[in-house]
Motif scaffolding. Structure first.
Motif, PDB file in Angstrom:
ATOM      1  N   ARG A  55      38.554  56.930  48.136  1.00  0.00           N
ATOM      2  CA  ARG A  55      38.741  56.562  46.730  1.00  0.00           C
ATOM      3  C   ARG A  55      39.843  55.527  46.588  1.00  0.00           C
ATOM      4  NH1 ARG A  55      37.461  62.142  45.779  1.00  0.00           N
ATOM      5  NH2 ARG A  55      39.660  62.728  45.966  1.00  0.00           N
ATOM      6  N   ASN A  56      40.922  55.701  47.365  1.00  0.00           N
ATOM      7  CA  ASN A  56      42.010  54.710  47.337  1.00  0.00           C
ATOM      8  C   ASN A  56      41.513  53.339  47.788  1.00  0.00           C
ATOM      9  OD1 ASN A  56      43.856  56.686  46.520  1.00  0.00           O
ATOM     10  ND2 ASN A  56      44.467  57.168  48.615  1.00  0.00           N
ATOM     11  N   ILE A  57      40.692  53.337  48.836  1.00  0.00           N
ATOM     12  CA  ILE A  57      40.156  52.072  49.356  1.00  0.00           C
ATOM     13  C   ILE A  57      39.260  51.413  48.316  1.00  0.00           C
ATOM     14  CG2 ILE A  57      38.574  51.089  51.058  1.00  0.00           C
ATOM     15  CD1 ILE A  57      39.688  53.122  53.078  1.00  0.00           C
ATOM     16  N   ALA A  58      38.414  52.214  47.662  1.00  0.00           N
ATOM     17  CA  ALA A  58      37.527  51.664  46.636  1.00  0.00           C
ATOM     18  C   ALA A  58      38.332  51.020  45.511  1.00  0.00           C
ATOM     19  CB  ALA A  58      36.617  52.757  46.081  1.00  0.00           C
ATOM     20  N   ALA A  59      39.404  51.693  45.090  1.00  0.00           N
ATOM     21  CA  ALA A  59      40.260  51.135  44.033  1.00  0.00           C
ATOM     22  C   ALA A  59      40.949  49.865  44.509  1.00  0.00           C
ATOM     23  CB  ALA A  59      41.292  52.171  43.601  1.00  0.00           C
ATOM     24  N   ALA A  60      41.429  49.858  45.763  1.00  0.00           N
ATOM     25  CA  ALA A  60      42.107  48.673  46.298  1.00  0.00           C
ATOM     26  C   ALA A  60      41.149  47.488  46.418  1.00  0.00           C
ATOM     27  CB  ALA A  60      42.725  48.991  47.663  1.00  0.00           C
ATOM     28  N   VAL A  61      39.894  47.751  46.816  1.00  0.00           N
ATOM     29  CA  VAL A  61      38.896  46.681  46.917  1.00  0.00           C
ATOM     30  C   VAL A  61      38.601  46.106  45.540  1.00  0.00           C
ATOM     31  CG1 VAL A  61      36.489  46.173  47.486  1.00  0.00           C
ATOM     32  CG2 VAL A  61      37.885  47.517  49.064  1.00  0.00           C
ATOM     33  N   MET A  62      38.529  46.957  44.524  1.00  0.00           N
ATOM     34  CA  MET A  62      38.307  46.474  43.160  1.00  0.00           C
ATOM     35  C   MET A  62      39.470  45.594  42.700  1.00  0.00           C
ATOM     36  SD  MET A  62      35.371  47.287  42.098  1.00  0.00           S
ATOM     37  CE  MET A  62      35.628  46.805  40.387  1.00  0.00           C
ATOM     38  N   VAL A  63      40.696  46.008  43.023  1.00  0.00           N
ATOM     39  CA  VAL A  63      41.869  45.192  42.689  1.00  0.00           C
ATOM     40  C   VAL A  63      41.793  43.855  43.410  1.00  0.00           C
ATOM     41  CG1 VAL A  63      44.374  45.014  42.988  1.00  0.00           C
ATOM     42  CG2 VAL A  63      43.381  47.130  42.110  1.00  0.00           C
ATOM     43  N   MET A  64      41.421  43.892  44.690  1.00  0.00           N
ATOM     44  CA  MET A  64      41.310  42.670  45.482  1.00  0.00           C
ATOM     45  C   MET A  64      40.274  41.729  44.879  1.00  0.00           C
ATOM     46  SD  MET A  64      40.586  42.391  49.609  1.00  0.00           S
ATOM     47  CE  MET A  64      41.636  43.813  49.904  1.00  0.00           C
ATOM     48  N   TRP A  65      39.115  42.285  44.499  1.00  0.00           N
ATOM     49  CA  TRP A  65      38.060  41.470  43.894  1.00  0.00           C
ATOM     50  C   TRP A  65      38.523  40.873  42.567  1.00  0.00           C
ATOM     51  CZ3 TRP A  65      35.624  42.259  39.163  1.00  0.00           C
ATOM     52  CH2 TRP A  65      34.537  41.426  38.897  1.00  0.00           C
ATOM     53  N   PHE A  66      39.177  41.683  41.739  1.00  0.00           N
ATOM     54  CA  PHE A  66      39.641  41.208  40.432  1.00  0.00           C
ATOM     55  C   PHE A  66      40.645  40.068  40.587  1.00  0.00           C
ATOM     56  CE2 PHE A  66      42.671  41.406  36.885  1.00  0.00           C
ATOM     57  CZ  PHE A  66      41.813  41.228  35.811  1.00  0.00           C
ATOM     58  N   VAL A  67      41.620  40.228  41.499  1.00  0.00           N
ATOM     59  CA  VAL A  67      42.654  39.204  41.684  1.00  0.00           C
ATOM     60  C   VAL A  67      42.067  37.953  42.316  1.00  0.00           C
ATOM     61  CG1 VAL A  67      44.842  38.679  42.851  1.00  0.00           C
ATOM     62  CG2 VAL A  67      44.489  40.929  41.815  1.00  0.00           C
ATOM     63  N   ALA A  68      41.083  38.123  43.225  1.00  0.00           N
ATOM     64  CA  ALA A  68      40.446  36.961  43.855  1.00  0.00           C
ATOM     65  C   ALA A  68      39.749  36.077  42.830  1.00  0.00           C
ATOM     66  CB  ALA A  68      39.461  37.417  44.927  1.00  0.00           C
ATOM     67  N   ASN A  69      39.367  36.636  41.685  1.00  0.00           N
ATOM     68  CA  ASN A  69      38.721  35.866  40.620  1.00  0.00           C
ATOM     69  C   ASN A  69      39.714  35.146  39.714  1.00  0.00           C
ATOM     70  OD1 ASN A  69      35.676  36.011  40.447  1.00  0.00           O
ATOM     71  ND2 ASN A  69      36.135  38.174  40.797  1.00  0.00           N
ATOM     72  N   ILE A  70      41.003  35.450  39.866  1.00  0.00           N
ATOM     73  CA  ILE A  70      42.015  34.828  39.015  1.00  0.00           C
ATOM     74  C   ILE A  70      42.478  33.518  39.650  1.00  0.00           C
ATOM     75  CG2 ILE A  70      44.300  35.090  37.971  1.00  0.00           C
ATOM     76  CD1 ILE A  70      43.901  38.102  38.059  1.00  0.00           C
ATOM     77  N   PRO A  71      42.347  32.389  38.983  1.00  0.00           N
ATOM     78  CA  PRO A  71      42.801  31.114  39.553  1.00  0.00           C
ATOM     79  C   PRO A  71      44.315  31.119  39.764  1.00  0.00           C
ATOM     80  CG  PRO A  71      41.369  30.765  37.652  1.00  0.00           C
ATOM     81  CD  PRO A  71      41.715  32.215  37.660  1.00  0.00           C
ATOM     82  N   PRO A  72      44.797  30.440  40.802  1.00  0.00           N
ATOM     83  CA  PRO A  72      46.244  30.365  41.040  1.00  0.00           C
ATOM     84  C   PRO A  72      47.018  29.806  39.839  1.00  0.00           C
ATOM     85  CG  PRO A  72      45.053  29.611  42.974  1.00  0.00           C
ATOM     86  CD  PRO A  72      44.043  29.814  41.903  1.00  0.00           C
ATOM     87  N   GLN A  73      46.391  28.911  39.055  1.00  0.00           N
ATOM     88  CA  GLN A  73      47.079  28.384  37.876  1.00  0.00           C
ATOM     89  C   GLN A  73      47.408  29.497  36.884  1.00  0.00           C
ATOM     90  OE1 GLN A  73      44.279  27.324  39.150  1.00  0.00           O
ATOM     91  NE2 GLN A  73      44.345  25.094  39.500  1.00  0.00           N
ATOM     92  N   THR A  74      46.500  30.477  36.757  1.00  0.00           N
ATOM     93  CA  THR A  74      46.760  31.618  35.885  1.00  0.00           C
ATOM     94  C   THR A  74      47.866  32.492  36.464  1.00  0.00           C
ATOM     95  OG1 THR A  74      44.443  31.613  35.153  1.00  0.00           O
ATOM     96  CG2 THR A  74      45.710  33.618  34.759  1.00  0.00           C
ATOM     97  N   MET A  75      47.852  32.683  37.785  1.00  0.00           N
ATOM     98  CA  MET A  75      48.922  33.462  38.431  1.00  0.00           C
ATOM     99  C   MET A  75      50.278  32.817  38.185  1.00  0.00           C
ATOM    100  SD  MET A  75      47.330  34.508  42.116  1.00  0.00           S
ATOM    101  CE  MET A  75      45.653  35.119  42.284  1.00  0.00           C
TER     102      MET A  75
END
Length: 365
Positions: A55-75
């Motif tokens: 479950r922890n891995i599933a949550a971490a993968v979702m976080v990874m996917w969400f952040v990967a969609n955020i452009p560096p300019q937004t970061m």
């Protein structure tokens, strides 16, 4: 509303779904798989550990996917608010945080959180933004201001007390400062000043922190007390030999001699069961992780993304080096998990967030 170019639904959503950098995803997947295999053995007497970790891995993968969609300019736009929020939460912890085991590290806001974890990412974000803003006219005042930005959260975390996390946050910021152009000569001067300050640091350390340093120097001065755990960990690593005792056949772990065998000391379990050859494979995986992260950093298009990707990659290196070092008896014992292998949700979220940042930088080149 006009539908552009008649593309199918999959063609339109595909760029937002397939966002992972394939080499990086494969390396992280391999480490997670090795971690699950080792965790099954380490926690065989603790029902539910593997399912909780999944479950922890599933949550971490979702976080990874969400952040990967955020452009560096937004970061970059989020860097200052994230840093300000992190410092504000650390101040709140100092004023009315939850105390556990003599440490005030947690804050209850409907649920219990540890704000120092946020600073592991917010710190390099802030400093990368700062050096991007100062690009072209970096002076000694720039480094002084960067050091101040780093010292504020690091000092608040050390005061909790949580020296291990304070050192990790300091390392995360120091990597950005170094990659931002700090000369080797200045680095040597700072190293000298840090060495000169060691007596003062010793004077303000808590008794348990001094005990950890003394135990590192000579764990056998109290073999049945403070040195017991590190001695048992080193015995486990040595007894694995070249090929190991075999999966689920590690005696030190299953007879419960190894402390925190599913979290901070999982490397001792792995070493006992898979031996030197297994350790070499594991180290190759971490070297590949660092090499891929550095390749992403070098190919990044802006100073901000280069500094951020480089710092996140070096955070992975620091986690792995410190964890393996403390389990092997070459650095003091601190609460640092083995990346993508140790059991725990908070650490995996932080590591997944870092992986998402690297993938975002690579995706938005």
């Amino acid at each position: 509303m006009h539908i552009a170019d008649g593309r199918s639904l999959w063609q339109r959503v595909r760029p937002y779904v397939l966002v992972f950098d394939l080499p990086l995803a494969l390396i992280i997947g391999a480490l997670l798989s090795v971690g699950l295999i080792t965790l099954y053995s380490a926690g065989i007497a603790i029902p539910g550990k593997v399912w909780d970790q999944l479950r922890n891995i599933a949550a971490a993968v979702m976080v990874m996917w969400f952040v990967a969609n955020i452009p560096p300019q937004t970061m970059m736009r989020l860097a200052v608010p994230a840093y300000a929020l992190g410092v504000a939460l650390l101040v709140a912890v100092a004023l009315f945080g939850v105390i556990k085991g003599g440490s005030r590290r947690w804050l209850y806001i409907g649920t219990q959180i540890q704000p120092s974890e946020l600073m592991k990412i917010a710190m390099p974000l802030m400093l990368a933004w700062f050096f991007q803003r100062e690009q072209g006219h970096v002076r000694w005042q720039t480094y002084a201001m960067a050091a101040l930005l780093l010292a504020i959260p690091a000092g608040l975390i050390a005061r909790q007390p949580d020296l291990g996390t304070a050192l990790l946050v300091t390392a995360a910021g120091a990597y950005v400062i170094f990659l931002g152009g700090l000369s080797w000569r200045a680095l040597a001067v700072l190293a000298g000043l840090a060495a000169a300050a060691l007596p003062a640091l010793w004077a303000v350390m808590h008794d348990y922190q001094r005990d950890r340093v003394l135990t590192l120097i000579d764990p056998y001065h109290d073999p049945l007390g403070k040195g017991f755990h590190i001695i048992q960990s080193m015995i486990a690593i040595g007894s694995g030999g070249v090929t190991g005792k075999g999966w689920t056949h590690g005696t030190q772990a299953h007879l419960e001699f190894i402390p925190e065998r599913t979290t901070d000391f999982i490397f001792a379990v792995f070493s006992e069961e898979f031996g030197l050859l297994g350790n070499l494979v594991l180290m190759v995986l971490y070297l590949l992780l660092i090499a891929r992260g550095m390749a992403i950093a070098m190919n990044a298009p802006t100073l901000f993304t280069r500094l951020l990707a480089g710092s996140v990659t070096m955070i992975y290196f620091t986690y792995a080096f410190v964890n393996m070092g403390m389990v092997s008896g070459i650095v003091p014992v601190v609460g640092v998990p083995l990346p993508f292998m140790s059991y725990g949700g908070t650490a995996l979220m932080t590591l997944g967030l870092g992986g998402g940042i690297l993938m975002s930088v690579q995706r938005h080149r």
